[in-house]
Scaffold this motif. Structure first.
Motif, PDB file in Angstrom:
ATOM      1  N   PHE A  51       5.393 -50.862 -12.258  1.00  0.00           N
ATOM      2  CA  PHE A  51       4.767 -50.059 -13.304  1.00  0.00           C
ATOM      3  C   PHE A  51       4.423 -50.930 -14.499  1.00  0.00           C
ATOM      4  CE2 PHE A  51       5.431 -47.836 -17.363  1.00  0.00           C
ATOM      5  CZ  PHE A  51       4.358 -46.945 -17.304  1.00  0.00           C
ATOM      6  N   ILE A  52       3.227 -50.728 -15.053  1.00  0.00           N
ATOM      7  CA  ILE A  52       2.813 -51.415 -16.272  1.00  0.00           C
ATOM      8  C   ILE A  52       2.317 -50.357 -17.256  1.00  0.00           C
ATOM      9  CG2 ILE A  52       1.250 -53.112 -17.294  1.00  0.00           C
ATOM     10  CD1 ILE A  52       1.174 -54.547 -14.619  1.00  0.00           C
ATOM     11  N   ASP A  53       2.840 -50.387 -18.453  1.00  0.00           N
ATOM     12  CA  ASP A  53       2.485 -49.378 -19.462  1.00  0.00           C
ATOM     13  C   ASP A  53       1.185 -49.799 -20.146  1.00  0.00           C
ATOM     14  OD1 ASP A  53       2.527 -47.225 -21.132  1.00  0.00           O
ATOM     15  OD2 ASP A  53       4.153 -47.970 -22.414  1.00  0.00           O
ATOM     16  N   VAL A  54       0.082 -49.593 -19.443  1.00  0.00           N
ATOM     17  CA  VAL A  54      -1.226 -50.011 -19.928  1.00  0.00           C
ATOM     18  C   VAL A  54      -1.802 -48.943 -20.854  1.00  0.00           C
ATOM     19  CG1 VAL A  54      -3.503 -50.853 -19.254  1.00  0.00           C
ATOM     20  CG2 VAL A  54      -1.564 -51.148 -17.709  1.00  0.00           C
ATOM     21  N   GLU A  55      -2.392 -49.382 -21.955  1.00  0.00           N
ATOM     22  CA  GLU A  55      -3.080 -48.470 -22.868  1.00  0.00           C
ATOM     23  C   GLU A  55      -4.214 -47.790 -22.111  1.00  0.00           C
ATOM     24  OE1 GLU A  55      -6.074 -47.028 -25.320  1.00  0.00           O
ATOM     25  OE2 GLU A  55      -6.363 -48.986 -24.382  1.00  0.00           O
ATOM     26  N   PRO A  56      -4.387 -46.469 -22.263  1.00  0.00           N
ATOM     27  CA  PRO A  56      -5.348 -45.734 -21.440  1.00  0.00           C
ATOM     28  C   PRO A  56      -6.771 -46.284 -21.440  1.00  0.00           C
ATOM     29  CG  PRO A  56      -3.930 -44.196 -22.600  1.00  0.00           C
ATOM     30  CD  PRO A  56      -3.607 -45.555 -23.130  1.00  0.00           C
ATOM     31  N   GLY A  57      -7.276 -46.677 -22.603  1.00  0.00           N
ATOM     32  CA  GLY A  57      -8.625 -47.221 -22.650  1.00  0.00           C
ATOM     33  C   GLY A  57      -8.754 -48.499 -21.846  1.00  0.00           C
ATOM     34  N   GLN A  58      -7.738 -49.347 -21.939  1.00  0.00           N
ATOM     35  CA  GLN A  58      -7.754 -50.595 -21.169  1.00  0.00           C
ATOM     36  C   GLN A  58      -7.662 -50.311 -19.680  1.00  0.00           C
ATOM     37  OE1 GLN A  58      -4.735 -53.476 -22.245  1.00  0.00           O
ATOM     38  NE2 GLN A  58      -4.942 -54.561 -20.303  1.00  0.00           N
ATOM     39  N   LEU A  59      -6.805 -49.355 -19.296  1.00  0.00           N
ATOM     40  CA  LEU A  59      -6.668 -49.023 -17.881  1.00  0.00           C
ATOM     41  C   LEU A  59      -7.980 -48.489 -17.323  1.00  0.00           C
ATOM     42  CD1 LEU A  59      -4.957 -48.752 -15.348  1.00  0.00           C
ATOM     43  CD2 LEU A  59      -4.119 -46.550 -16.202  1.00  0.00           C
ATOM     44  N   ALA A  60      -8.656 -47.632 -18.078  1.00  0.00           N
ATOM     45  CA  ALA A  60      -9.951 -47.111 -17.639  1.00  0.00           C
ATOM     46  C   ALA A  60     -10.947 -48.245 -17.435  1.00  0.00           C
ATOM     47  CB  ALA A  60     -10.487 -46.102 -18.653  1.00  0.00           C
ATOM     48  N   THR A 116       2.514 -43.720 -10.001  1.00  0.00           N
ATOM     49  CA  THR A 116       2.606 -43.325 -11.405  1.00  0.00           C
ATOM     50  C   THR A 116       1.676 -42.159 -11.706  1.00  0.00           C
ATOM     51  OG1 THR A 116       3.220 -45.560 -12.107  1.00  0.00           O
ATOM     52  CG2 THR A 116       2.291 -44.110 -13.789  1.00  0.00           C
ATOM     53  N   ALA A 117       0.467 -42.208 -11.140  1.00  0.00           N
ATOM     54  CA  ALA A 117      -0.538 -41.180 -11.421  1.00  0.00           C
ATOM     55  C   ALA A 117      -0.231 -39.843 -10.770  1.00  0.00           C
ATOM     56  CB  ALA A 117      -1.918 -41.661 -10.976  1.00  0.00           C
ATOM     57  N   VAL A 118       0.829 -39.782  -9.971  1.00  0.00           N
ATOM     58  CA  VAL A 118       1.258 -38.488  -9.426  1.00  0.00           C
ATOM     59  C   VAL A 118       1.783 -37.594 -10.547  1.00  0.00           C
ATOM     60  CG1 VAL A 118       2.934 -37.341  -7.920  1.00  0.00           C
ATOM     61  CG2 VAL A 118       1.746 -39.392  -7.129  1.00  0.00           C
ATOM     62  N   ARG A 119       2.510 -38.183 -11.492  1.00  0.00           N
ATOM     63  CA  ARG A 119       3.142 -37.394 -12.556  1.00  0.00           C
ATOM     64  C   ARG A 119       2.710 -37.792 -13.968  1.00  0.00           C
ATOM     65  NH1 ARG A 119       3.759 -34.396  -9.077  1.00  0.00           N
ATOM     66  NH2 ARG A 119       5.638 -33.919  -7.872  1.00  0.00           N
ATOM     67  N   GLY A 163     -24.742 -54.786   2.458  1.00  0.00           N
ATOM     68  CA  GLY A 163     -25.590 -53.705   2.929  1.00  0.00           C
ATOM     69  C   GLY A 163     -24.921 -52.352   2.943  1.00  0.00           C
ATOM     70  N   THR A 164     -23.856 -52.197   2.168  1.00  0.00           N
ATOM     71  CA  THR A 164     -23.168 -50.910   2.102  1.00  0.00           C
ATOM     72  C   THR A 164     -22.881 -50.599   0.638  1.00  0.00           C
ATOM     73  OG1 THR A 164     -21.302 -49.607   2.976  1.00  0.00           O
ATOM     74  CG2 THR A 164     -20.869 -51.937   2.502  1.00  0.00           C
ATOM     75  N   ARG A 165     -21.942 -49.709   0.357  1.00  0.00           N
ATOM     76  CA  ARG A 165     -21.633 -49.321  -1.015  1.00  0.00           C
ATOM     77  C   ARG A 165     -20.182 -48.880  -1.099  1.00  0.00           C
ATOM     78  NH1 ARG A 165     -21.539 -43.638  -1.398  1.00  0.00           N
ATOM     79  NH2 ARG A 165     -22.206 -42.616   0.527  1.00  0.00           N
ATOM     80  N   VAL A 166     -19.679 -48.770  -2.307  1.00  0.00           N
ATOM     81  CA  VAL A 166     -18.353 -48.189  -2.523  1.00  0.00           C
ATOM     82  C   VAL A 166     -18.487 -46.678  -2.436  1.00  0.00           C
ATOM     83  CG1 VAL A 166     -16.480 -47.827  -4.169  1.00  0.00           C
ATOM     84  CG2 VAL A 166     -17.506 -50.095  -3.936  1.00  0.00           C
ATOM     85  N   GLY A 167     -17.717 -46.071  -1.524  1.00  0.00           N
ATOM     86  CA  GLY A 167     -17.851 -44.647  -1.275  1.00  0.00           C
ATOM     87  C   GLY A 167     -16.801 -43.778  -1.929  1.00  0.00           C
ATOM     88  N   TYR A 168     -15.687 -44.373  -2.373  1.00  0.00           N
ATOM     89  CA  TYR A 168     -14.610 -43.594  -2.980  1.00  0.00           C
ATOM     90  C   TYR A 168     -13.648 -44.549  -3.665  1.00  0.00           C
ATOM     91  CZ  TYR A 168     -11.787 -45.189   0.982  1.00  0.00           C
ATOM     92  OH  TYR A 168     -11.138 -45.980   1.909  1.00  0.00           O
ATOM     93  N   VAL A 169     -12.654 -44.007  -4.347  1.00  0.00           N
ATOM     94  CA  VAL A 169     -11.649 -44.801  -5.055  1.00  0.00           C
ATOM     95  C   VAL A 169     -10.262 -44.296  -4.698  1.00  0.00           C
ATOM     96  CG1 VAL A 169     -10.744 -45.483  -7.319  1.00  0.00           C
ATOM     97  CG2 VAL A 169     -13.220 -45.298  -6.977  1.00  0.00           C
ATOM     98  N   LYS A 170      -9.342 -45.242  -4.504  1.00  0.00           N
ATOM     99  CA  LYS A 170      -7.935 -44.902  -4.279  1.00  0.00           C
ATOM    100  C   LYS A 170      -7.059 -45.895  -5.039  1.00  0.00           C
ATOM    101  CE  LYS A 170      -4.258 -44.894  -0.806  1.00  0.00           C
ATOM    102  NZ  LYS A 170      -3.883 -45.019   0.625  1.00  0.00           N
ATOM    103  N   PRO A 171      -6.195 -45.430  -5.934  1.00  0.00           N
ATOM    104  CA  PRO A 171      -5.255 -46.346  -6.584  1.00  0.00           C
ATOM    105  C   PRO A 171      -4.260 -46.921  -5.571  1.00  0.00           C
ATOM    106  CG  PRO A 171      -5.453 -44.306  -7.816  1.00  0.00           C
ATOM    107  CD  PRO A 171      -6.100 -44.076  -6.484  1.00  0.00           C
ATOM    108  N   HIS A 172      -3.711 -48.075  -5.928  1.00  0.00           N
ATOM    109  CA  HIS A 172      -2.763 -48.763  -5.054  1.00  0.00           C
ATOM    110  C   HIS A 172      -1.360 -48.763  -5.661  1.00  0.00           C
ATOM    111  CE1 HIS A 172      -0.840 -52.053  -2.801  1.00  0.00           C
ATOM    112  NE2 HIS A 172      -0.494 -52.540  -3.974  1.00  0.00           N
ATOM    113  N   GLY A 173      -0.364 -48.715  -4.790  1.00  0.00           N
ATOM    114  CA  GLY A 173       1.015 -49.020  -5.159  1.00  0.00           C
ATOM    115  C   GLY A 173       1.556 -48.242  -6.338  1.00  0.00           C
ATOM    116  N   ALA A 174       2.054 -48.986  -7.332  1.00  0.00           N
ATOM    117  CA  ALA A 174       2.688 -48.358  -8.489  1.00  0.00           C
ATOM    118  C   ALA A 174       1.709 -47.505  -9.276  1.00  0.00           C
ATOM    119  CB  ALA A 174       3.295 -49.425  -9.396  1.00  0.00           C
ATOM    120  N   LEU A 175       0.446 -47.898  -9.319  1.00  0.00           N
ATOM    121  CA  LEU A 175      -0.544 -47.091 -10.037  1.00  0.00           C
ATOM    122  C   LEU A 175      -0.740 -45.747  -9.345  1.00  0.00           C
ATOM    123  CD1 LEU A 175      -2.514 -46.929 -12.389  1.00  0.00           C
ATOM    124  CD2 LEU A 175      -4.242 -48.014 -10.930  1.00  0.00           C
TER     125      LEU A 175
END
Length: 254
Positions: free
Chosen positions: A77-86, A119-122, A104-116
């Protein structure tokens, strides 16, 4: 029995000369690839290579965003300031999008990894920051745990929340993941992983470590690429789902 289920896996998690997992083999099995974007693992060449292979296999590329934590593999876990995290979420998506476009493709979705991810569950503040970073890039689906602050924040930001379950991780009775530091965090065998996948796909159920039966309406099932025997597990899950009439398809339209 019939239905559709996406299989996703964390890929591109090597760095430089170090490789983790068998990306090429997993790309022959999964329908969505969560590609590390350089903050917890991955580098420019790894990202581009995985995007090229994913495009060849018709696998959807997703941005696996993380805390800036290479030495800890994004599991601290890293206590990142919200603006910086965004901004850091936006930065990671943009880097992967460049590699995806070149392939020849694109990013289709986003998924956080690991501790992020956990953490974002709660943590409402960090969940909102992740959603803000994604929304600054564009309108992409966000993959996460049902009932999480992350998916609630994504929906408020006008992003599609996509429910995810885990084939190889233990669940608590509260439908959260057992921390990796505790017993029962990982399922121990291919048979257990296959049984989990089939029950989820056909009944919408997952059994927690204490025997509690959880109702989980997931559209995507994660198979971790760094789990011992990951390729064998993924192939076995894919084959059994197909045999039972469950189509393995990405949740993002091609």
């Amino acid at each position: 029995m019939s239905g559709v289920l996406d299989l996703n896996s964390d890929l591109g998690e090597g760095f430089g000369i170090w490789r983790l997992g068998d990306d090429d083999a997993l790309l022959e099995v999964v329908s969505s690839a969560n590609v590390a974007c350089g903050f917890h693992a991955g580098d420019a060449s790894t990202m581009r290579r995985v995007c090229v292979k994913a495009a060849e296999q018709g696998v959807v590329v997703g941005a696996q965003v993380s805390y800036r934590d290479l030495s800890g593999f994004g599991r601290r876990f890293i206590d990142v300031e919200p603006g910086q995290l965004a901004d850091e979420v936006l930065y990671q998506i943009g880097a992967l999008e460049a590699c995806a476009r070149a392939a020849g493709t694109r990013v289709g979705y986003v998924k956080p990894h690991g501790a992020l991810y956990n953490t974002a569950v709660r943590h409402a503040g960090q969940a909102a920051a992740i959603a803000a970073g994604v929304r600054a890039f564009g309108v992409l689906p966000v993959l996460g745990l049902p009932g999480s602050e992350l998916l609630a924040a994504a929906e408020r930001a006008g992003l599609e929340p996509v429910f995810e379950a885990f084939a190889d991780r233990g669940y608590t009775p509260e439908a959260t993941l057992v921390p990796r530091s505790q017993p029962g965090a990982l399922l121990g065998s291919t048979a257990e992983v296959v049984e989990r996948a089939v029950r989820l796909a056909t009944s919408g159920e997952i059994v927690a470590v204490d025997g509690t039966v959880l109702k989980v309406g997931a559209r995507s099932l994660c198979l971790h690429g760094d789990t011992p025997g990951a390729v064998e597990m993924a192939r076995a899950v894919h084959d059994e789902l197909t045999a039972r009439g469950v189509a393995v398809r990405p949740f993002v339209a091609g």
